[in-house]
Scaffold this motif. Structure first.
Motif, PDB file in Angstrom:
ATOM      1  N   ILE A   1      -0.859  12.428  41.498  1.00 11.62           N
ATOM      2  CA  ILE A   1      -1.802  13.501  41.855  1.00 11.62           C
ATOM      3  C   ILE A   1      -1.307  14.341  43.036  1.00 11.62           C
ATOM      4  O   ILE A   1      -1.581  15.539  43.119  1.00 11.62           O
ATOM      5  CB  ILE A   1      -3.224  12.907  42.121  1.00 11.62           C
ATOM      6  CG1 ILE A   1      -4.285  13.993  41.975  1.00 11.62           C
ATOM      7  CG2 ILE A   1      -3.359  12.213  43.443  1.00 11.62           C
ATOM      8  CD1 ILE A   1      -4.632  14.371  40.585  1.00 11.62           C
TER       9      ILE A   1
ATOM     10  N   TYR B   1       0.311  17.891  42.572  1.00  8.26           N
ATOM     11  CA  TYR B   1      -0.398  19.004  41.924  1.00  8.26           C
ATOM     12  C   TYR B   1      -1.434  19.645  42.828  1.00  8.26           C
ATOM     13  O   TYR B   1      -1.867  19.057  43.823  1.00  8.26           O
ATOM     14  CB  TYR B   1      -1.145  18.469  40.686  1.00  8.26           C
ATOM     15  CG  TYR B   1      -0.236  18.017  39.580  1.00  8.26           C
ATOM     16  CD1 TYR B   1       0.209  18.916  38.619  1.00  8.26           C
ATOM     17  CD2 TYR B   1       0.178  16.696  39.494  1.00  8.26           C
ATOM     18  CE1 TYR B   1       1.041  18.510  37.593  1.00  8.26           C
ATOM     19  CE2 TYR B   1       1.015  16.269  38.468  1.00  8.26           C
ATOM     20  CZ  TYR B   1       1.444  17.182  37.526  1.00  8.26           C
ATOM     21  OH  TYR B   1       2.265  16.783  36.522  1.00  8.26           O
TER      22      TYR B   1
ATOM     23  N   VAL C   1      -5.299  20.266  42.927  1.00 10.70           N
ATOM     24  CA  VAL C   1      -6.337  19.423  42.327  1.00 10.70           C
ATOM     25  C   VAL C   1      -7.707  20.091  42.509  1.00 10.70           C
ATOM     26  O   VAL C   1      -7.977  20.731  43.525  1.00 10.70           O
ATOM     27  CB  VAL C   1      -6.315  18.014  42.972  1.00 10.70           C
ATOM     28  CG1 VAL C   1      -7.396  17.120  42.384  1.00 10.70           C
ATOM     29  CG2 VAL C   1      -4.940  17.381  42.775  1.00 10.70           C
TER      30      VAL C   1
ATOM     31  N   LYS D   1      -1.845  19.772  46.517  1.00  9.35           N
ATOM     32  CA  LYS D   1      -1.065  18.543  46.739  1.00  9.35           C
ATOM     33  C   LYS D   1      -1.718  17.557  47.715  1.00  9.35           C
ATOM     34  O   LYS D   1      -1.175  17.279  48.791  1.00  9.35           O
ATOM     35  CB  LYS D   1       0.351  18.909  47.207  1.00  9.35           C
ATOM     36  CG  LYS D   1       1.048  19.803  46.191  1.00  9.35           C
ATOM     37  CD  LYS D   1       2.510  20.002  46.503  1.00  9.35           C
ATOM     38  CE  LYS D   1       3.193  20.703  45.343  1.00  9.35           C
ATOM     39  NZ  LYS D   1       3.840  21.909  45.553  1.00  9.35           N
TER      40      LYS D   1
ATOM     41  N   ALA E   1      -7.525  12.756  47.229  1.00  4.21           N
ATOM     42  CA  ALA E   1      -7.666  13.632  46.047  1.00  4.21           C
ATOM     43  C   ALA E   1      -9.130  13.686  45.608  1.00  4.21           C
ATOM     44  O   ALA E   1      -9.769  12.644  45.420  1.00  4.21           O
ATOM     45  CB  ALA E   1      -6.784  13.110  44.918  1.00  4.21           C
TER      46      ALA E   1
ATOM     47  N   ASN F   1      -9.160  13.540  39.512  1.00  3.75           N
ATOM     48  CA  ASN F   1      -7.843  13.335  38.871  1.00  3.75           C
ATOM     49  C   ASN F   1      -7.494  14.523  37.978  1.00  3.75           C
ATOM     50  O   ASN F   1      -6.663  14.412  37.083  1.00  3.75           O
ATOM     51  CB  ASN F   1      -7.826  12.025  38.066  1.00  3.75           C
ATOM     52  CG  ASN F   1      -8.767  12.085  36.871  1.00  3.75           C
ATOM     53  OD1 ASN F   1      -9.634  12.965  36.796  1.00  3.75           O
ATOM     54  ND2 ASN F   1      -8.615  11.159  35.947  1.00  3.75           N
TER      55      ASN F   1
ATOM     56  N   ALA G   1      -5.718  17.803  37.535  1.00  7.39           N
ATOM     57  CA  ALA G   1      -4.641  18.623  38.106  1.00  7.39           C
ATOM     58  C   ALA G   1      -4.633  19.998  37.445  1.00  7.39           C
ATOM     59  O   ALA G   1      -4.872  20.120  36.244  1.00  7.39           O
ATOM     60  CB  ALA G   1      -3.303  17.936  37.867  1.00  7.39           C
TER      61      ALA G   1
END
Ligand code: UTP
Length: 307
Positions: free
Chosen positions: A167, A170, A172, A192, A198, A201, A203
């Motif tokens: 994760i 990316y 998010v 990122k 995060a 999940n 992306a």
């Protein structure tokens, strides 16, 4: 809602593909017999978009040359009854309108998109396709987003679930509300994040339908202090704060990041394995492939024809 244009930012340096990208744009990497950028053009056309605003930079002229007509080559192929070799390109030339816009310095994805703002009318919605992301599936990824944007009169970002160990590679989505198993309202975007920070999940992958309000939002956020670049994720978060409805949609399809050698190799193998012409050769080769002896000369195997 009329969506007729797509911005294709292709002005990045491509450092993850050096030294290849020193001389050749990564958008021109071959996937079977076509460059990656042709998959993008075909996805856009299949999504009923015909106006392409291609943002390029120094060293990327091969992209424009590729989509230009080549009367001498066409004549040569016609005389040999081989015009089918250019059929797909011919269709692009007949239906798509290309505008090439320069990004003078690589100042970020948000900055690259801003280079095309003069071509977008007030209140217009437009597509954005990142040519690194090749998405293969039954329905073109951009078309999936356009349908949602029209239905909801909103900006829509493509997302896919990624395992938590990846994760942090990316952008998010932080979710405000879930409407259906695949459709979410976005609170904000985080670029990122650490695994533990995060917000989901989900992306962000390289397809968007965005409101023209993005440009004002990008002006508001300006250059990101950490990177000195104008980031698209900051702009979309700002646009959402300014009151634009921003949705995230889990697009259906296999996505390959062809901006890295590993992603490109995976894309190549997958596309070849699903293509009726290439598949038998690739399957036979992979089944027979032995990592320890593959470089050992074998007179029989070396005779396997490559067409
Ligand atoms: P990337 O983050 O992949 O950057 O950009 P990059 O320069 O292309 O590649 P690396 O990271 O150095 O290997 C995502 C997309 O945004 C475009 C890129 O061309 C790519 O399609 N982009 C990025 C621009 O057009 N201009 C920029 O200044 C930055």
């Amino acid at each position: 809602m009329d969506i007729s244009k797509v911005i294709i930012p292709a002005a990045g340096l491509g450092t993850r593909f050096l030294p290849y990208t020193k001389a050749v744009p990564k958008e021109m990497l071959p996937l079977l017999n076509k460059p990656a950028i042709q998959y993008i053009a075909q996805e856009a056309l299949a999504s009923d978009i015909q106006q392409f605003l291609m943002v390029t930079s120094k060293g990327k002229n091969a992209i424009a040359d590729y989509f230009d007509a080549d009367p001498a080559l066409e004549l040569f192929l016609k005389e040999r009854n081989k015009t089918a070799l250019l059929n797909e390109l011919d269709k692009i030339a007949r239906t798509a309108h290309f505008s090439y816009i320069r990004q003078p310095e690589p100042l970020g994805l948000g900055h690259a998109i801003c280079m095309a703002r003069h071509a977008i009318a007030s209140k217009e919605y437009f597509g954005v396709m990142l040519p690194d992301d090749i998405i293969v599936g039954a329905t073109p990824a951009l078309l999936q987003l356009i349908r949602i944007a029209r239905q909801e009169r909103a900006s829509v970002i493509a997302v896919q679930e990624v395992p938590e160990e990846y994760i942090s590679m990316y952008g998010v989505v932080s979710i405000k509300k879930q409407f259906t198993p695949n459709l979410f309202q976005v609170a904000n975007l985080v670029e990122k994040p650490n695994k533990k920070d995060a917000p989901s999940n989900l992306a962000i992958i390289g397809r968007y339908v965005l409101s023209q309000k993005l440009f004002k939002a990008l002006d508001e956020v300006g250059y990101n202090q950490d990177h000195g670049e104008i980031q698209l994720t900051d702009g979309i978060t700002q646009m959402s704060k300014d009151g634009e409805k921003v949705l995230a949609y889990k697009v259906q399809g296999n996505r390959f990041d062809v901006g890295t050698p590993i992603g490109w190799i995976k894309a190549l193998i997958s596309l070849a394995s699903q293509d009726p012409y290439y598949a038998p050769h690739i399957r036979e080769f992979l089944m027979d492939f032995n990592t320890t002896t593959s470089f050992v000369y074998n007179s029989t195997k070396n005779l396997t024809p490559t067409l």
